[in-house]
Motif scaffolding. Structure first.
Motif, short mmCIF file in Angstrom:
data_model
loop_
_atom_site.label_atom_id
_atom_site.label_comp_id
_atom_site.label_asym_id
_atom_site.label_seq_id
_atom_site.Cartn_x
_atom_site.Cartn_y
_atom_site.Cartn_z
N GLN A 18 0.82 -1.22 0.00
CA GLN A 18 0.00 0.00 0.00
C GLN A 18 0.85 1.27 0.00
N GLN A 19 2.16 1.10 0.06
CA GLN A 19 3.12 2.20 0.18
C GLN A 19 2.82 3.07 1.40
N LYS A 43 10.73 1.38 -0.25
CA LYS A 43 10.41 2.81 -0.30
C LYS A 43 11.28 3.52 -1.33
N ALA A 44 12.55 3.16 -1.38
CA ALA A 44 13.47 3.77 -2.34
C ALA A 44 13.04 3.44 -3.77
N ARG A 45 12.70 2.18 -4.01
CA ARG A 45 12.28 1.77 -5.36
C ARG A 45 10.99 2.47 -5.77
N ALA A 46 10.07 2.63 -4.83
CA ALA A 46 8.83 3.35 -5.13
C ALA A 46 9.13 4.81 -5.47
N ALA A 47 10.06 5.41 -4.75
CA ALA A 47 10.44 6.79 -5.04
C ALA A 47 11.08 6.89 -6.42
N LYS A 51 10.24 9.01 -9.93
CA LYS A 51 11.32 9.92 -10.32
C LYS A 51 11.67 10.90 -9.21
N ASP A 52 11.44 10.50 -7.96
CA ASP A 52 11.80 11.32 -6.81
C ASP A 52 13.17 10.85 -6.32
N MET A 53 14.19 11.37 -6.97
CA MET A 53 15.54 10.90 -6.73
C MET A 53 16.03 11.18 -5.31
N ARG A 54 15.69 12.33 -4.76
CA ARG A 54 16.15 12.67 -3.40
C ARG A 54 15.54 11.74 -2.36
N ALA A 55 14.25 11.43 -2.50
CA ALA A 55 13.61 10.50 -1.57
C ALA A 55 14.22 9.11 -1.72
N ALA A 56 14.49 8.71 -2.95
CA ALA A 56 15.11 7.40 -3.19
C ALA A 56 16.50 7.36 -2.54
N GLU A 57 17.27 8.42 -2.75
CA GLU A 57 18.60 8.48 -2.15
C GLU A 57 18.52 8.33 -0.64
N SER A 58 17.65 9.08 -0.03
CA SER A 58 17.51 9.05 1.42
C SER A 58 17.16 7.65 1.91
N ALA A 59 16.23 7.00 1.23
CA ALA A 59 15.82 5.66 1.65
C ALA A 59 16.93 4.64 1.41
N PHE A 60 17.63 4.74 0.28
CA PHE A 60 18.75 3.82 0.03
C PHE A 60 19.82 3.98 1.11
N LYS A 65 22.39 1.07 1.87
CA LYS A 65 22.74 0.73 0.49
C LYS A 65 23.00 1.99 -0.34
N PRO A 66 23.93 2.84 0.09
CA PRO A 66 24.18 4.07 -0.68
C PRO A 66 24.64 3.78 -2.10
N GLU A 67 25.26 2.62 -2.32
CA GLU A 67 25.71 2.28 -3.67
C GLU A 67 24.53 2.18 -4.64
N LEU A 68 23.34 1.85 -4.12
CA LEU A 68 22.16 1.80 -4.99
C LEU A 68 21.69 3.20 -5.35
N ALA A 69 21.89 4.16 -4.45
CA ALA A 69 21.59 5.55 -4.78
C ALA A 69 22.55 6.04 -5.85
N VAL A 70 23.83 5.70 -5.71
CA VAL A 70 24.83 6.07 -6.70
C VAL A 70 24.45 5.49 -8.06
#
Length: 107
Positions: A18-19, A43-47, A51-60, A65-70
């Motif tokens: 349900q996110q 949560k990161a994948r949903a972001a 196309k919410d890159m900042r939210a994805a980065e924060s969740a990664f 898993k910062p390498e996934l944000a990179v």
């Protein structure tokens, strides 16, 4: 209901589907701490899907898993952000990113 049945993972999965990140994290934190990173990755994948890159980065980053944000920033050709995250969390990735950027610019 899932909690009473001692099935917190099912409750977490329902909230992730349900996110509903707040409740998914609440259940994880209180009943299944090992699931927290999985919730953050979802949560990161949903972001990313939004196309919410900042939210994805924060969740990664929160998921460890910062390498996934990179990787996500590189795939989006957002080189400055990829380098910024790598410098902060995964310094060993910086030379490779710089090389990829130089290769990209040489095309």
């Amino acid at each position: 209901e899932f909690i009473n049945a001692k099935k917190p993972k099912e409750a977490i999965d329902m909230y992730v589907h349900q996110q509903d990140w707040k409740n998914a994290l609440r259940i994880a934190d209180n009943h299944e701490p090992t699931a927290r990173n999985d919730v953050m990755l979802a949560k990161a994948r949903a972001a990313l899907d939004k196309k919410d890159m900042r939210a994805a980065e924060s969740a990664f980053v929160e998921a460890g898993k910062p390498e996934l944000a990179v990787k996500a920033y590189k795939e989006a050709r957002m080189w400055d952000d990829a380098i910024r995250v790598a410098k902060t969390h995964e310094k060993n990735l910086v030379p490779g990113i710089v090389h990829e950027l130089q290769t990209e610019k040489a095309r």
